[in-house]
Motif scaffolding. Structure first.
Motif, PDB file in Angstrom:
ATOM      1  N   ASN A  89       0.830  -1.204   0.000  1.00  0.00           N
ATOM      2  CA  ASN A  89       0.000   0.000   0.000  1.00  0.00           C
ATOM      3  C   ASN A  89       0.861   1.250   0.000  1.00  0.00           C
ATOM      4  OD1 ASN A  89      -1.976  -2.015   1.851  1.00  0.00           O
ATOM      5  ND2 ASN A  89      -3.012  -0.787   0.306  1.00  0.00           N
ATOM      6  N   LEU A  91       0.229   5.378   0.849  1.00  0.00           N
ATOM      7  CA  LEU A  91      -0.679   6.374   1.400  1.00  0.00           C
ATOM      8  C   LEU A  91      -0.057   7.757   1.218  1.00  0.00           C
ATOM      9  CD1 LEU A  91      -3.379   6.382   3.273  1.00  0.00           C
ATOM     10  CD2 LEU A  91      -1.767   6.852   5.118  1.00  0.00           C
ATOM     11  N   LEU A 203      -4.267   3.509   7.203  1.00  0.00           N
ATOM     12  CA  LEU A 203      -3.911   2.370   6.359  1.00  0.00           C
ATOM     13  C   LEU A 203      -4.707   1.127   6.742  1.00  0.00           C
ATOM     14  CD1 LEU A 203      -1.815   1.367   4.165  1.00  0.00           C
ATOM     15  CD2 LEU A 203      -0.486   0.545   6.109  1.00  0.00           C
ATOM     16  N   GLU A 388      -9.432   4.462  -3.269  1.00  0.00           N
ATOM     17  CA  GLU A 388      -8.287   3.572  -3.436  1.00  0.00           C
ATOM     18  C   GLU A 388      -8.087   3.381  -4.939  1.00  0.00           C
ATOM     19  OE1 GLU A 388      -6.389  -0.684  -2.046  1.00  0.00           O
ATOM     20  OE2 GLU A 388      -8.493  -0.649  -2.593  1.00  0.00           O
TER      21      GLU A 388
END
Length: 527
Positions: A89, A91, A203, A388
């Motif tokens: 991921n 962010l 997250l 997302e």
């Protein structure tokens, strides 16, 4: 109009329907699948949405697909390859900083914001996995079912409950408390008890609102977070990946496995009615008037669609019918695919890199997510949405022309009843939200597909745009999914079964409901 006969007729060729068909056919049963659309796969399909650009249309990433299903169906042999994201991921934050999460790097990244949080992270992951391991073991088992009758009927369910109880009892006191917290608390309260910095909470907290029309501070949202950590990719737990060719590669491999077992799949065949005789399901009638008679009818449809449109009210117990009518289904999901002339360039981490293979989460804090939900409830959508973005073409060059890319945008929150007339306004807002983090993104968009909640319902039967076929709340989970007393996939109409995500263990591209339903049918048909 024709009449044909089979052992089992399955309504809907989504991934769970295909999994169910495979296991039944492998057991020697004759199986017919009726699919309304021109392609199998349900919400797990890959389609061209702009000339030269293909992408997963609804479901868009893989992790929860059960390894037993993958192995039993030999999906790799049938063409499925899943590759891991190079970074889990990314962010990007409004102040120009960022957080990257992935093997070997998350702890150091968290330390940029809080040394205390970085120190606590391994223990958080360990304790979350303790609970996830118990639930992972029950994914491929029907939960204890509330049944009527004497001891002979009740004994198997008591044994199931006892088995689950023994596993829970095997936890130490800390583990039991965590189990209770993760079922009852909000994700926000759970995460606030662990961490102090916003980025790591955002997250993890994002998982609690994926497909969930709720705030991360809504009680029960901690379970939705937990639901998203069951998975694995290529034997590595907790990892997310990309199916080469998109999510349709999964269901096309499943279709090949089914064909090898002799399953008949009829495309462009919408079902008009579940055929019943003397209170028992005995087949299906198509919209064209054809009849498929069967010893068992298995539905991959959303439970409300099944009972509100296909099954005669006269054969359904009144209390069950009422509860299905009140079954909660609706998520704040707004799904987009965009064709891009070039890769995005993020202010927080400029240039190309492994971060562009990640799930890119644009929602900097739990408070931001909470406001997004509140505003959507008040105004129909949030002016500062949760987005997302994945760019699968960074891992799979088959999806776009050379030098160009496709991106999946999974956006929240919008009201599940959002009117079609607002679709383009909201879509523009989502593009602008990404552009604020990656200037020039908007100018790079050369085509787009936009699906609001009503579009998802019309195209894929996701009532209220609900990607899980019903909310993952405690009154709709495990022994209560879809209704207490029918958690064993057997519906109140004899001969009728439920194999879709509205059955245990719920939504996601897992294959587990299809696997479990097949086991119930095989038992009843003596296989």
């Amino acid at each position: 109009m024709t009449t044909t006969t089979t052992d089992v007729v399955i309504l809907g060729g989504g991934h769970n329907g295909l999994v169910c068909a495979f296991y039944l056919a492998k057991a020697g049963l004759k199986v017919t699948v009726l699919e309304r659309r021109h392609v199998v796969g349900g919400a797990a399909v890959t389609e061209e949405f702009h000339p030269g650009f293909r992408n997963s249309t609804a479901s868009y990433t893989v992790s929860l697909l059960n390894p037993k299903v993958i192995a039993d169906m030999e999906l790799a042999r049938h063409g499925l390859t899943v590759v891991e994201r190079k970074v889990s991921n990314f962010l990007p934050l409004e102040d120009g900083r960022h957080l990257l999460a992935g093997e070997g790097r998350t702890q150091a990244e968290v330390a940029k914001f809080s040394a205390r949080d970085a120190e606590r992270l391994p223990e958080y992951e360990r304790r979350l996995e303790v609970v996830a391991a118990i639930l992972r073991d029950w994914i491929l088992k029907a939960p204890p079912n509330v049944v009527e009758g004497g001891w002979m009927a009740m004994l198997p369910e008591l044994l199931k409950a006892g088995g689950l109880g023994r596993q829970a009892a095997g936890l130490d006191t800390q583990g039991r408390r965590d189990l209770l917290d993760l079922f009852a608390k909000s994700a926000g309260d759970w995460l606030d008890g662990w961490f102090e910095s916003d980025p790591i909470k955002a997250l993890f907290g994002f998982d609690s609102v994926v497909g969930n029309y709720a705030s991360p501070y809504t009680p029960g949202s901690a379970y939705v977070l937990l639901h998203h950590v069951f998975g694995e990719v290529n034997g590595r737990k907790g990892v997310w990946g990309h199916a080469l060719g998109g999510m349709g590669a999964i269901t096309q491999a499943m279709a090949k496995a089914c064909a090898e077992q002799g399953v008949e799949v009829r495309l462009d065949t919408a079902v008009a009615e579940v055929l019943t005789e003397k209170g028992r399901a005995v087949g299906a009638v198509t919209e064209a008037g054809d009849v498929v008679r069967a010893r068992a009818v298995v539905s991959n449809l959303h439970p409300r669609l099944l009972f509100e449109t296909l099954v005669d009210d006269a054969v359904v117990p009144a209390d069950f019918r009422e509860r299905i009518g009140n079954y909660q289904s609706g998520s704040g999901t707004f799904r987009m695919n965009v064709a891009l002339s070039e890769l995005p360039d993020f202010t927080a981490l400029p240039g190309p890199g492994d971060h562009l293979t990640a799930g890119i989460i644009m929602a900097p804090s739990l408070a931001y997510m909470d406001r997004a939900y509140s505003e959507a409830k008040l105004n129909g959508w949030s002016s500062k949405p949760i987005v997302e973005m994945l760019i699968p073409s960074t891992l799979d060059d088959s999806l776009a022309p050379a030098g160009q890319h496709v991106a999946s945008l999974f956006c929240q929150h919008v009201d599940p009843t959002l009117a079609d007339e607002h679709r383009d306004t909201v879509a523009d807002l989502m593009i602008d939200t990404v552009d604020a983090h990656s200037p020039g993104f908007k100018a790079s968009v050369v085509g787009r597909l936009t699906l609001g909640p009503r579009d998802l319902e019309r195209r894929f039967g996701l009532v209220g745009g609900d990607i899980f076929h019903g909310r993952l709340t405690m009154d709709q989970l495990f022994s209560a999914r879809p209704v207490l007393g029918h958690a064993d996939h057997r519906m109140p109409v004899p001969g009728l079964y439920l194999c879709g995500s509205g059955a245990h263990p719920g939504g996601g591209v897992t294959g587990a409901p299809g696997h479990n339903a097949a086991r119930a049918v095989m038992k009843d048909l003596g296989r």
